[in-house]
Write an enzyme that holds these catalytic residues in place. Structure first.
Site, PDB file in Angstrom:
ATOM      1  N   HIS A 158      34.716  -8.054  28.157  1.00  0.00           N
ATOM      2  CA  HIS A 158      35.198  -8.922  27.083  1.00  0.00           C
ATOM      3  C   HIS A 158      35.554 -10.336  27.525  1.00  0.00           C
ATOM      4  CE1 HIS A 158      34.942  -5.614  24.359  1.00  0.00           C
ATOM      5  NE2 HIS A 158      35.605  -4.866  25.214  1.00  0.00           N
ATOM      6  N   PRO A 173      50.619 -11.073  21.066  1.00  0.00           N
ATOM      7  CA  PRO A 173      51.308 -12.273  21.527  1.00  0.00           C
ATOM      8  C   PRO A 173      52.008 -13.028  20.390  1.00  0.00           C
ATOM      9  CG  PRO A 173      49.045 -12.193  22.326  1.00  0.00           C
ATOM     10  CD  PRO A 173      49.192 -11.131  21.303  1.00  0.00           C
ATOM     11  N   GLU A 174      53.309 -13.212  20.562  1.00  0.00           N
ATOM     12  CA  GLU A 174      54.110 -14.004  19.628  1.00  0.00           C
ATOM     13  C   GLU A 174      54.737 -15.116  20.469  1.00  0.00           C
ATOM     14  OE1 GLU A 174      56.640 -11.395  17.245  1.00  0.00           O
ATOM     15  OE2 GLU A 174      55.277  -9.734  17.599  1.00  0.00           O
ATOM     16  N   ARG A 196      39.175  -7.991  20.677  1.00  0.00           N
ATOM     17  CA  ARG A 196      38.917  -7.849  19.241  1.00  0.00           C
ATOM     18  C   ARG A 196      38.351  -9.086  18.556  1.00  0.00           C
ATOM     19  NH1 ARG A 196      44.166  -4.305  17.602  1.00  0.00           N
ATOM     20  NH2 ARG A 196      44.326  -3.653  19.755  1.00  0.00           N
TER      21      ARG A 196
END
Length: 274
Positions: free
Chosen positions: A92, A2-3, A114
């Site tokens: 997660h 994601p940017e 992560r």
DNA sequence: AAGAAGTCCTGGGCGC
DNA sequence: TGCGCCCAGGACTTCT
């Protein structure tokens, strides 16, 4: 990863449904190094109303009615996704938010495979300090002002400057490569070697690439999905990122080369970037 | 003082 | 089928 375009896409979706909603319950299924513990989070959030969901750089900010904010950085694999009321936490999934607005129940899950991402509760003053560390929003200043940010007498490499959040906020590895390609500039170019014309051209490309990517709801090159769980469409418009060994989509003659620059995979066309 | 390198983390892809 | 290895990277920290 994601940017700016991906985070902006999520922000719009979250804001549309969460602005004006009241937090009913917060469940922390899995706390971690960057996920707060249940008790503190619940105490601070339950019965609070979300005023707005904002974005600065790659940060998502839930503004709450008591002045505090919930700030999240998705980093690589962080996600906010709307789920049904019967949703069972997946492996997660870390935090489940239950909200209510105009008689409707809303559930949002924060997950992060992560665990690079973070979500924290901050005061107004802490938030202000945090946001001051970032450079300007590239879509909120003129191309000329943006070009000024890339003016430097240093030997610094172009891509390294593009990724530096204190220079310009919001660009990450994918868009840095795409911007360099569309600007016809090698990512290894020294900032000092750029002419003022090249800098302004670069600034315009930064804005057009980011705008186009926002319009396509971002890029799903890895495992990014928006708050609706849908991938972004900009992947099909990528010209260099993830295309090592393939022909250049612009000149159709060069082959996309991949190198490591600043520990990042970096892609460029040897023929049309100089 | 800039820039390189190490750090956190997990799943996926690879070779055997 | 499964094991071990390596890779992906945002941004902070630590080293040179």
């Amino acid at each position: 990863m994601p940017e700016l375009p991906e985070v902006e896409t999520i922000r719009r979706q979250l804001h549309r449904r969460l602005a004006g909603s009241k937090i009913v319950e917060v469940k922390v299924w899995r706390s971690g190094r960057e996920t707060p513990r249940s008790i503190r989070l619940s105490a601070a959030l339950v019965d609070r109303t979300i005023v707005s969901v904002e974005r600065r750089a790659k940060l998502l900010i839930w503004k709450l009615d008591h002045g505090q904010s919930l700030v999240a950085h998705l980093k690589m694999t962080g996600r906010f996704v709307f789920v049904s009321s019967s949703h069972e936490p997946a492996k997660h999934d870390r935090i489940g938010f239950s909200l209510r607005r105009r008689g409707q129940n809303i559930r949002v899950v924060w997950s992060d495979v992560r665990q690079f991402g973070f979500i924290r509760l901050v005061s107004t003053s802490t938030l202000k300090k945090l946001l001051e560390t970032y450079g300007p929003e590239p879509l909120k200043i003129s191309p000329e002002k943006l070009a000024e940010r890339l003016k430097s007498g240093s030997v610094r490499k172009l891509k390294s400057a593009l990724l530096d959040q204190t220079v310009i906020a919001g660009i990450g590895n994918i868009y840095a490569d795409e911007v360099c390609h569309r600007a016809g500039l090698l990512p290894t170019r020294r900032l000092a070697s750029l002419s003022s014309r090249e800098r302004v051209g670069l600034a315009r490309v930064i804005q057009s690439v980011l705008r186009a990517a926002v319009a396509e709801r971002g890029t799903s090159a890895d495992d990014y999905v928006d708050a609706q769980g849908k991938p972004g469409n900009f992947l099909k418009f990528l010209r260099v990122y993830g295309r090592a060994g393939k022909p250049c989509r612009s000149c159709h003659q060069g082959i996309i080369k991949k190198i490591v620059l600043g520990q990042r995979g970096t892609h460029y066309c040897t023929r049309c970037q100089r």
